[in-house]
Design a protein around this motif. Structure first.
Motif, PDB file in Angstrom:
ATOM      1  N   VAL A  98       0.851  -1.188   0.000  1.00  0.00           N
ATOM      2  CA  VAL A  98       0.000   0.000   0.000  1.00  0.00           C
ATOM      3  C   VAL A  98       0.887   1.237   0.000  1.00  0.00           C
ATOM      4  CG1 VAL A  98      -1.786   1.272   1.237  1.00  0.00           C
ATOM      5  CG2 VAL A  98      -1.806  -1.231   1.246  1.00  0.00           C
ATOM      6  N   PRO A  99       0.633   2.186  -0.890  1.00  0.00           N
ATOM      7  CA  PRO A  99       1.455   3.403  -0.918  1.00  0.00           C
ATOM      8  C   PRO A  99       1.390   4.152   0.406  1.00  0.00           C
ATOM      9  CG  PRO A  99       0.134   3.231  -2.914  1.00  0.00           C
ATOM     10  CD  PRO A  99      -0.368   2.177  -1.972  1.00  0.00           C
ATOM     11  N   THR A 100       2.517   4.745   0.792  1.00  0.00           N
ATOM     12  CA  THR A 100       2.541   5.596   1.972  1.00  0.00           C
ATOM     13  C   THR A 100       2.155   7.023   1.567  1.00  0.00           C
ATOM     14  OG1 THR A 100       4.866   6.206   1.685  1.00  0.00           O
ATOM     15  CG2 THR A 100       4.390   4.210   2.956  1.00  0.00           C
ATOM     16  N   ARG A 101       1.911   7.844   2.573  1.00  0.00           N
ATOM     17  CA  ARG A 101       1.561   9.246   2.312  1.00  0.00           C
ATOM     18  C   ARG A 101       2.066  10.117   3.438  1.00  0.00           C
ATOM     19  NH1 ARG A 101      -1.253  12.719  -0.659  1.00  0.00           N
ATOM     20  NH2 ARG A 101      -2.518  14.359   0.297  1.00  0.00           N
ATOM     21  N   SER A 102       2.625  11.260   3.082  1.00  0.00           N
ATOM     22  CA  SER A 102       3.131  12.197   4.084  1.00  0.00           C
ATOM     23  C   SER A 102       1.977  12.864   4.810  1.00  0.00           C
ATOM     24  CB  SER A 102       4.007  13.254   3.410  1.00  0.00           C
ATOM     25  OG  SER A 102       4.328  14.287   4.329  1.00  0.00           O
ATOM     26  N   ASP A 103       2.102  12.967   6.137  1.00  0.00           N
ATOM     27  CA  ASP A 103       1.078  13.653   6.935  1.00  0.00           C
ATOM     28  C   ASP A 103       1.172  15.170   6.789  1.00  0.00           C
ATOM     29  OD1 ASP A 103       0.101  11.250   7.920  1.00  0.00           O
ATOM     30  OD2 ASP A 103       1.479  11.251   9.630  1.00  0.00           O
ATOM     31  N   SER A 104       2.327  15.634   6.294  1.00  0.00           N
ATOM     32  CA  SER A 104       2.543  17.082   6.260  1.00  0.00           C
ATOM     33  C   SER A 104       2.342  17.691   4.874  1.00  0.00           C
ATOM     34  CB  SER A 104       3.960  17.408   6.751  1.00  0.00           C
ATOM     35  OG  SER A 104       4.937  16.790   5.917  1.00  0.00           O
ATOM     36  N   ILE A 105       1.974  16.877   3.893  1.00  0.00           N
ATOM     37  CA  ILE A 105       1.839  17.414   2.540  1.00  0.00           C
ATOM     38  C   ILE A 105       0.699  18.423   2.467  1.00  0.00           C
ATOM     39  CG2 ILE A 105       0.280  15.613   1.692  1.00  0.00           C
ATOM     40  CD1 ILE A 105       1.841  15.703  -0.961  1.00  0.00           C
ATOM     41  N   SER A 106       0.956  19.519   1.768  1.00  0.00           N
ATOM     42  CA  SER A 106      -0.052  20.559   1.587  1.00  0.00           C
ATOM     43  C   SER A 106      -0.386  20.688   0.107  1.00  0.00           C
ATOM     44  CB  SER A 106       0.470  21.902   2.105  1.00  0.00           C
ATOM     45  OG  SER A 106      -0.388  22.969   1.711  1.00  0.00           O
ATOM     46  N   LEU A 107      -1.672  20.768  -0.192  1.00  0.00           N
ATOM     47  CA  LEU A 107      -2.134  20.940  -1.568  1.00  0.00           C
ATOM     48  C   LEU A 107      -2.574  22.375  -1.838  1.00  0.00           C
ATOM     49  CD1 LEU A 107      -4.175  17.636  -2.063  1.00  0.00           C
ATOM     50  CD2 LEU A 107      -1.780  18.079  -2.594  1.00  0.00           C
ATOM     51  N   GLN A 108      -2.105  23.281  -0.993  1.00  0.00           N
ATOM     52  CA  GLN A 108      -2.510  24.682  -1.141  1.00  0.00           C
ATOM     53  C   GLN A 108      -2.131  25.226  -2.521  1.00  0.00           C
ATOM     54  OE1 GLN A 108      -0.328  27.676   1.148  1.00  0.00           O
ATOM     55  NE2 GLN A 108      -2.251  28.765   1.562  1.00  0.00           N
ATOM     56  N   CYS A 109      -0.926  24.920  -2.973  1.00  0.00           N
ATOM     57  CA  CYS A 109      -0.483  25.423  -4.277  1.00  0.00           C
ATOM     58  C   CYS A 109      -1.194  24.701  -5.416  1.00  0.00           C
ATOM     59  CB  CYS A 109       1.026  25.282  -4.411  1.00  0.00           C
ATOM     60  SG  CYS A 109       1.967  26.354  -3.296  1.00  0.00           S
ATOM     61  N   ASP A 110      -1.471  23.409  -5.240  1.00  0.00           N
ATOM     62  CA  ASP A 110      -2.178  22.644  -6.269  1.00  0.00           C
ATOM     63  C   ASP A 110      -3.562  23.228  -6.528  1.00  0.00           C
ATOM     64  OD1 ASP A 110      -0.626  19.561  -6.011  1.00  0.00           O
ATOM     65  OD2 ASP A 110      -0.430  21.032  -4.420  1.00  0.00           O
ATOM     66  N   ASN A 111      -4.211  23.664  -5.460  1.00  0.00           N
ATOM     67  CA  ASN A 111      -5.610  24.091  -5.555  1.00  0.00           C
ATOM     68  C   ASN A 111      -5.792  25.611  -5.529  1.00  0.00           C
ATOM     69  OD1 ASN A 111      -6.364  21.351  -5.522  1.00  0.00           O
ATOM     70  ND2 ASN A 111      -6.339  21.318  -3.281  1.00  0.00           N
ATOM     71  N   ALA A 112      -4.695  26.355  -5.602  1.00  0.00           N
ATOM     72  CA  ALA A 112      -4.790  27.814  -5.497  1.00  0.00           C
ATOM     73  C   ALA A 112      -5.576  28.411  -6.666  1.00  0.00           C
ATOM     74  CB  ALA A 112      -3.389  28.418  -5.462  1.00  0.00           C
ATOM     75  N   ASP A 113      -6.403  29.375  -6.360  1.00  0.00           N
ATOM     76  CA  ASP A 113      -7.172  30.066  -7.405  1.00  0.00           C
ATOM     77  C   ASP A 113      -6.254  30.940  -8.245  1.00  0.00           C
ATOM     78  OD1 ASP A 113      -9.584  28.994  -6.571  1.00  0.00           O
ATOM     79  OD2 ASP A 113      -9.962  30.634  -5.154  1.00  0.00           O
ATOM     80  N   PHE A 114      -6.566  30.982  -9.542  1.00  0.00           N
ATOM     81  CA  PHE A 114      -5.834  31.875 -10.443  1.00  0.00           C
ATOM     82  C   PHE A 114      -6.845  32.754 -11.177  1.00  0.00           C
ATOM     83  CE2 PHE A 114      -4.280  33.115 -14.581  1.00  0.00           C
ATOM     84  CZ  PHE A 114      -3.062  33.702 -14.257  1.00  0.00           C
ATOM     85  N   PRO A 115      -6.585  34.060 -11.254  1.00  0.00           N
ATOM     86  CA  PRO A 115      -5.472  34.758 -10.589  1.00  0.00           C
ATOM     87  C   PRO A 115      -5.747  34.928  -9.104  1.00  0.00           C
ATOM     88  CG  PRO A 115      -6.842  36.313 -11.756  1.00  0.00           C
ATOM     89  CD  PRO A 115      -7.406  34.963 -12.083  1.00  0.00           C
ATOM     90  N   GLY A 116      -4.681  35.057  -8.349  1.00  0.00           N
ATOM     91  CA  GLY A 116      -4.840  35.238  -6.920  1.00  0.00           C
ATOM     92  C   GLY A 116      -3.494  35.296  -6.243  1.00  0.00           C
ATOM     93  N   PRO A 117      -3.417  35.859  -5.043  1.00  0.00           N
ATOM     94  CA  PRO A 117      -2.129  36.012  -4.353  1.00  0.00           C
ATOM     95  C   PRO A 117      -1.491  34.694  -3.942  1.00  0.00           C
ATOM     96  CG  PRO A 117      -3.957  36.664  -2.934  1.00  0.00           C
ATOM     97  CD  PRO A 117      -4.534  36.477  -4.297  1.00  0.00           C
ATOM     98  N   GLY A 135      11.587  12.811  -0.037  1.00  0.00           N
ATOM     99  CA  GLY A 135      11.802  13.250  -1.411  1.00  0.00           C
ATOM    100  C   GLY A 135      10.694  12.827  -2.352  1.00  0.00           C
ATOM    101  N   GLY A 136       9.554  12.397  -1.796  1.00  0.00           N
ATOM    102  CA  GLY A 136       8.471  11.853  -2.594  1.00  0.00           C
ATOM    103  C   GLY A 136       7.401  12.867  -2.950  1.00  0.00           C
ATOM    104  N   ALA A 137       6.146  12.517  -2.674  1.00  0.00           N
ATOM    105  CA  ALA A 137       5.007  13.320  -3.129  1.00  0.00           C
ATOM    106  C   ALA A 137       5.068  14.756  -2.653  1.00  0.00           C
ATOM    107  CB  ALA A 137       3.706  12.666  -2.663  1.00  0.00           C
ATOM    108  N   GLU A 138       5.616  14.964  -1.469  1.00  0.00           N
ATOM    109  CA  GLU A 138       5.678  16.321  -0.929  1.00  0.00           C
ATOM    110  C   GLU A 138       6.510  17.251  -1.811  1.00  0.00           C
ATOM    111  OE1 GLU A 138       6.065  18.391   3.479  1.00  0.00           O
ATOM    112  OE2 GLU A 138       6.560  16.282   3.176  1.00  0.00           O
ATOM    113  N   LYS A 139       7.517  16.693  -2.488  1.00  0.00           N
ATOM    114  CA  LYS A 139       8.380  17.484  -3.365  1.00  0.00           C
ATOM    115  C   LYS A 139       7.881  17.509  -4.811  1.00  0.00           C
ATOM    116  CE  LYS A 139      13.040  17.491  -1.389  1.00  0.00           C
ATOM    117  NZ  LYS A 139      14.463  17.134  -1.674  1.00  0.00           N
ATOM    118  N   MET A 140       6.953  16.617  -5.152  1.00  0.00           N
ATOM    119  CA  MET A 140       6.533  16.524  -6.544  1.00  0.00           C
ATOM    120  C   MET A 140       5.844  17.792  -7.017  1.00  0.00           C
ATOM    121  SD  MET A 140       5.271  12.564  -6.887  1.00  0.00           S
ATOM    122  CE  MET A 140       6.461  11.224  -6.637  1.00  0.00           C
ATOM    123  N   SER A 141       5.898  18.025  -8.294  1.00  0.00           N
ATOM    124  CA  SER A 141       5.364  19.245  -8.906  1.00  0.00           C
ATOM    125  C   SER A 141       3.893  19.448  -8.562  1.00  0.00           C
ATOM    126  CB  SER A 141       5.523  19.154 -10.421  1.00  0.00           C
ATOM    127  OG  SER A 141       4.890  20.238 -11.061  1.00  0.00           O
TER     128      SER A 141
END
Length: 497
Positions: free
Chosen positions: A12-31, A464-470
């Motif tokens: 089963v894949p692992t997952r970081s507890d600290s990963i944030s998707l704030q940048c993935d889901n950020a509204d554009f345009p927006g600060p 160095g996994g999902a947390e660092k991914m683009s």
């Protein structure tokens, strides 16, 4: 009996507890989106900044002098390297001297005192420099990297590395050669025609490098033929080109007895990655037959493309697509790169495709790119039902795969206190996944890296996994693990099951 049944473990894949998707889901345009992009783009300036340190500059300039001296000595011993129809000079090919940025990581040479320098070359690897002919009698400069533990009784699986084009010599990929040796592989790295210390052109004036992109797949096949040659079955182009130059060339691989010819992987960067895409696909249904002379069938078992795989129609080259050009200009750029000479090939072997957030001309995004733009070739492999993995990391550029000092890239040498470049941002992750993918498909039970290859490939929670991914582009995978479970995930950062 029921009590005697063995249940295969389910990975089963692992997952970081600290990963944030704030940048993935950020509204554009927006600060928020603007701040995310500014921070991301700033990573492209990390490598040049850290290389201004006095310890790095000292070692860099020392190795530049040593490399230029070695080039001059070769030309004195064999003037045909400087005075012939090949048009080789100190400036042609562009990285002929291996000086300045073409030095690559300056701590990965025998002259350097440290774990990647004199200690590596004395204790971990046997490195043999060779010169071979390609199919049109241009001389190719290359190096065999063999673990000292390898022997005829304990042969190791094999990897051929093909450079990127223009200013991307063999020295820029020593990070990969050394890492793979330490992981238990024998490696052949070489400069394609028109690159580094190989001939700029053939005796019949046939060109190399970007002027003739075919050298990145035809030359790769020639390199594979040489790597698989033996005294009993010599490298055929050596005999065919005999007398073309006064240079001493290798008629067969001198390390042949320490290599397992049944296991072959290929890796390449940029145009070398395009070459990997082509070479892995010879011999597939609907493709051109295997053009090599040492084997009747394509011997390649697995492929890694550093920025990136392409489809059989020439699409999917991420270093072009992430320039965000209008479709007409993008098509024109692809045509200029391939020159319309791609052979017929198809997805055939398990392939890992790396992409970067920014291309060879890094510029900040003014609007969000298509997040699925990283998966064009990935989908072609999926449709062909061939195992595939596509991934990239925040703030990386096309030059995170070819470690060229002064070129824009994320951090790759922040600390030299041990006498080696340690730490960094993108390179450690690229290294980790490259080795894990080769281990998944080439290692056998009992060999280093076999047992935990799948666990490493789905350990999304490691640092160095999902947390660092683009967050601009989607990383994805679709391959069967050794226990038979299909590890399929279309957006790794969002979590996989």
């Amino acid at each position: 009996m029921k009590g005697d049944q063995i249940t295969e473990p389910t990975l089963v894949p692992t997952r970081s507890d600290s990963i944030s998707l704030q940048c993935d889901n950020a509204d554009f345009p927006g600060p928020v989106w603007a701040d995310c992009e500014a921070s991301n783009y700033a990573k492209t300036l990390e490598a040049p900044a850290e290389q201004l340190s006095i310890p790095f500059q000292r070692r860099y300039l020392e190795q530049t002098r040593a490399n230029i001296q070695a080039w001059a000595e070769r030309s004195l011993i064999d003037p045909s390297w400087a005075l012939s129809l090949t048009l080789n000079t100190p400036l042609t090919p562009l990285c002929a001297t291996y000086g300045l940025p073409c030095t690559g990581d300056p701590f990965r040479y025998p002259e350097a005192e440290g774990p990647d320098g004199d200690q590596f070359f004395s204790n971990e690897a046997d490195v043999t420099n060779v010169v071979i002919y390609d199919r049109e009698c241009a001389r190719l400069s290359g190096s065999l990297w063999i673990p000292k533990s390898a022997s005829a009784d304990k042969p190791v699986p094999t990897i051929v590395i093909t450079n990127g084009s223009v200013q991307a010599p063999e020295t820029a990929y020593r990070w990969a050669a050394q890492t793979l040796v330490r992981a238990g592989y024998g490696v052949f790295a070489y400069d394609p025609r028109g690159q580094g210390r190989s001939d700029l052109q053939t005796p019949m004036l046939e060109q190399g490098s970007n002027i003739n992109p075919k050298v990145f797949w035809e030359g790769q096949v020639d390199a594979i033929d040489f790597f698989r040659s033996t005294p009993e079955k010599p490298y055929p182009h050596d005999a065919a080109c005999e007398g073309t130059s006064p240079t001493v060339t290798a008629s067969y691989n001198p390390e042949w007895s320490r290599l397992d010819r049944e296991r072959l992987g290929i890796a390449g960067h940029s145009l070398g990655a395009m070459g990997v895409s082509v070479v892995q696909g010879y011999g597939a249904p609907g493709a051109d037959p295997w053009p090599g002379l040492m084997d009747n069938m394509n011997p390649v078992d697995v492929a890694v493309a550093w920025d990136s795989l392409i489809t059989p129609t020439g699409d999917g080259l991420t270093t072009a697509s992430n320039l965000q050009l209008p479709p007409v200009l993008y098509d024109a750029l692809l045509l200029a790169i391939t020159q319309g000479v791609l052979p017929d090939f198809e997805p055939r072997v398990p392939a890992m495709s790396f992409f970067a957030d920014y291309g060879f001309l890094p510029a900040p995004y003014l609007a969000p790119p298509d997040p699925e733009g990283s998966k064009v070739a990935f989908k072609a492999w999926q449709q062909a039902d061939v195992p595939v993995y596509a991934l990239g990391f925040q703030g990386t550029t096309h030059f995170d795969f070819s470690l060229l000092p002064q070129f824009p890239a994320s951090s790759w040498c922040p600390d030299v206190s041990t006498g080696a470049c340690s730490g960094g941002w993108g390179r450690p992750s690229v290294t980790y996944y490259t080795v894990a993918w080769f281990d998944r498909w080439l290692k056998r039970p009992g060999e280093q890296g076999h047992d935990d290859a799948d666990e490493r490939l789905i350990d999304d929670g490691w640092q160095g996994g999902a947390e660092k991914m683009s967050f601009h582009y989607h990383s994805a995978r679709d391959y069967p693990d050794r226990h038979g479970k299909q590890q399929a995930c279309e957006i790794i950062r969002e979590g996989c099951s």
